[in-house]
Design an enzyme around this catalytic site. Structure first.
Site, PDB file in Angstrom:
ATOM      1  N   TRP A 102       0.821  -1.221   0.000  1.00 56.41           N
ATOM      2  CA  TRP A 102       0.000   0.000   0.000  1.00 56.41           C
ATOM      3  C   TRP A 102       0.844   1.256   0.000  1.00 56.41           C
ATOM      4  O   TRP A 102       0.524   2.223  -0.688  1.00 56.41           O
ATOM      5  CB  TRP A 102      -1.028  -0.022   1.134  1.00 56.41           C
ATOM      6  CG  TRP A 102      -2.058  -1.063   0.870  1.00 56.41           C
ATOM      7  CD1 TRP A 102      -2.227  -2.252   1.512  1.00 56.41           C
ATOM      8  CD2 TRP A 102      -3.036  -1.060  -0.197  1.00 56.41           C
ATOM      9  NE1 TRP A 102      -3.241  -2.974   0.930  1.00 56.41           N
ATOM     10  CE2 TRP A 102      -3.753  -2.266  -0.113  1.00 56.41           C
ATOM     11  CE3 TRP A 102      -3.362  -0.154  -1.205  1.00 56.41           C
ATOM     12  CZ2 TRP A 102      -4.786  -2.593  -1.005  1.00 56.41           C
ATOM     13  CZ3 TRP A 102      -4.386  -0.468  -2.098  1.00 56.41           C
ATOM     14  CH2 TRP A 102      -5.090  -1.673  -1.981  1.00 56.41           C
ATOM     15  N   ASP A 172      -1.606   6.847   6.247  1.00 59.34           N
ATOM     16  CA  ASP A 172      -2.718   6.061   5.702  1.00 59.34           C
ATOM     17  C   ASP A 172      -3.090   5.022   6.760  1.00 59.34           C
ATOM     18  O   ASP A 172      -2.473   3.965   6.857  1.00 59.34           O
ATOM     19  CB  ASP A 172      -2.284   5.381   4.403  1.00 59.34           C
ATOM     20  CG  ASP A 172      -3.323   4.362   3.909  1.00 59.34           C
ATOM     21  OD1 ASP A 172      -4.397   4.254   4.525  1.00 59.34           O
ATOM     22  OD2 ASP A 172      -3.036   3.675   2.903  1.00 59.34           O
ATOM     23  N   LYS A 196     -12.817  -1.241   6.985  1.00 61.76           N
ATOM     24  CA  LYS A 196     -12.169  -2.210   7.873  1.00 61.76           C
ATOM     25  C   LYS A 196     -12.601  -1.975   9.318  1.00 61.76           C
ATOM     26  O   LYS A 196     -13.293  -2.795   9.906  1.00 61.76           O
ATOM     27  CB  LYS A 196     -10.654  -2.129   7.734  1.00 61.76           C
ATOM     28  CG  LYS A 196     -10.215  -2.418   6.302  1.00 61.76           C
ATOM     29  CD  LYS A 196      -8.855  -1.876   6.009  1.00 61.76           C
ATOM     30  CE  LYS A 196      -8.575  -1.765   4.531  1.00 61.76           C
ATOM     31  NZ  LYS A 196      -8.743  -2.975   3.752  1.00 61.76           N
TER      32      LYS A 196
HETATM   33  N1  PMP Z   1      -4.335   1.604   2.063  1.00 63.38           N
HETATM   34  C1  PMP Z   1      -4.424   0.507   2.830  1.00 63.38           C
HETATM   35  C2  PMP Z   1      -3.486   0.358   3.994  1.00 63.38           C
HETATM   36  C3  PMP Z   1      -5.375  -0.465   2.535  1.00 63.38           C
HETATM   37  O1  PMP Z   1      -5.466  -1.564   3.290  1.00 63.38           O
HETATM   38  C4  PMP Z   1      -6.246  -0.282   1.439  1.00 63.38           C
HETATM   39  C5  PMP Z   1      -7.341  -1.269   1.091  1.00 63.38           C
HETATM   40  N2  PMP Z   1      -7.161  -2.559   1.434  1.00 63.38           N
HETATM   41  C6  PMP Z   1      -6.095   0.869   0.659  1.00 63.38           C
HETATM   42  C7  PMP Z   1      -5.143   1.790   1.013  1.00 63.38           C
HETATM   43  C8  PMP Z   1      -6.982   1.119  -0.516  1.00 63.38           C
HETATM   44  O2  PMP Z   1      -8.202   1.527  -0.018  1.00 63.38           O
HETATM   45  P1  PMP Z   1      -9.461   1.881  -0.893  1.00 63.38           P
HETATM   46  O3  PMP Z   1      -9.923   0.612  -1.502  1.00 63.38           O
HETATM   47  O4  PMP Z   1     -10.394   2.452   0.115  1.00 63.38           O
HETATM   48  O5  PMP Z   1      -9.043   2.881  -1.907  1.00 63.38           O
END
Ligand code: PMP
Length: 360
Positions: A102, A172, A196
């Site tokens: 991520w 994030d 989550k």
């Molecule tokens: N950052 C992290 C740490 C994540 O776990 C996720 C989704 N699993 C995201 C970003 C992406 O999130 P979204 O699908 O809400 O764009």
């Protein structure tokens, strides 16, 4: 109907009490004769719901008065782009700590909009640890320092807050927000997708220090610009009303259950129980350095990957679902967010022991 223990990484399990409340209020929210989904976002009823959610979140995280809380759309992925648009000029440097999938994605997106660079990474270890702070290459003039406190796929978590000096710290927190107490004043900006630890997908939370609002570069789309969103109370357009309402119910559930301190204790205990079972067996293993192991996402592999399919099948039959690891790492992953009770982890550990005894 029996509920399963759902170990999904997201969208993830929600507290049963929250779902029961939503169900009970579904067709007639507090005597108004309609569901929350059917309320205008400008109605006094919805404005009340929205304010309650913000108040509860502020209380849970003890958000200082000089921070704004936004309820947005576009997910954490939207924030990968919104952050550089709002906090950096195209020619400015932004530092990124890269500790897994991520943070890598956040960096790749930011590179399109500013001089985003790697300030520290753990690629060499296969993203199984946090790089040592003494080795970080931080730029004093960076627009911000970005990191991912919890890598949802690799199961790597910072158990400390990086020191960024006068450079605003951006986090994030998608997969760790509300899992334990944090000191919001250490951060310039926190963002998180809701699916989550907050509520249903479709909602994105941003917590931003006042002084960082209003700095978006020329040409930033208004939907991505924090200033007009703050001005409009997150209602520059029609917000995801039902997800916002559900988030408010989750926040209330957290407050009713001891807040983030109590959650932190439970989450620590859940993680210890599961890692303990993994480490004490010769059959299961987790590759992450012990001091960087996630409390929320626990990846593990079986000694014989040929048994993966059988493990998943039997786990499902035992009411333990969504344990398949991310395709990029394979094996298993148990996501044990706030809504996963300790009992769910205990049942998983018992199942794992039984499986090992049968096939190990
Ligand atoms: N950052 C992290 C740490 C994540 O776990 C996720 C989704 N699993 C995201 C970003 C992406 O999130 P979204 O699908 O809400 O764009």
């Amino acid at each position: 109907m029996a509920r399963v223990f759902n170990f999904s990484a997201g969208p993830a399990a929600l507290p049963l009490e929250v779902l029961e409340t939503a169900k009970q209020e579904l067709t007639d929210w507090q005597g108004c004769g309609m569901s929350v989904m059917e309320l205008s976002h400008r109605s006094k009823e919805f404005l009340g719901i929205a304010e309650h959610a913000e108040r509860a979140l502020r209380q849970l995280l003890d958000v200082p008065d000089d921070y704004r809380v936004l309820f947005l759309q576009g997910g954490a992925t939207g924030q990968f782009g919104a952050v550089p648009f709002n906090l950096a000029d195209a020619a400015q440097t932004a530092d990124y700590l890269v500790t897994g999938s991520w943070s890598k994605k956040a960096l790749a997106e930011a590179k399109r909009f500013c001089r985003a660079k790697v300030a520290g990474d753990s690629q060499e270890s296969g993203f199984t640890e946090i790089p040592d702070p003494s080795e970080w290459d931080l730029d004093e003039d960076a627009a911000y320092l970005h990191y991912t406190p919890n890598e949802t796929i690799g199961g790597v978590e910072f158990h400390f807050v990086p020191e960024s000096g006068d450079v605003p710290l951006v986090a994030d927190m998608s997969s760790t927000i509300l899992s334990r107490p944090i000191d919001v004043s250490r951060f310039g900006l926190i963002y998180a997708g809701a699916q989550k630890n907050i509520g249903p997908a479709g909602l994105t939370i941003v917590i931003i220090r006042d002084e960082l609002v209003g700095k978006a570069r020329e040409g930033t789309p208004r939907m991505m610009d924090y200033a007009p969103m703050v001005e409009a109370g997150s209602m520059l357009n029609t917000p995801p009303t039902f997800a916002w309402y559900m988030a408010g119910l989750v926040f209330q559930w957290l407050l009713d259950n001891g807040g983030v301190s109590a959650m932190g204790e439970t989450n620590r205990a859940k993680a210890e129980l599961l890692y303990g079972a993994i480490d004490s067996s010769g059959f299961y293993s987790n590759p992450v350095r012990r001091d960087c192991r996630s409390w929320m996402n626990v990846p593990f592999t079986l000694a014989d990957p040929e048994l993966d399919g059988r493990f998943l099948e039997e786990a499902k039959a035992a009411g333990l679902t969504n344990l398949k690891g991310h395709r990029s790492v394979g094996g298993m992953r148990a996501s044990i967010y706030n809504a996963m009770p300790r009992e769910g982890v205990a049942v998983l550990v018992d199942f794992m022991k039984g499986f090992e005894a049968r096939y190990g």
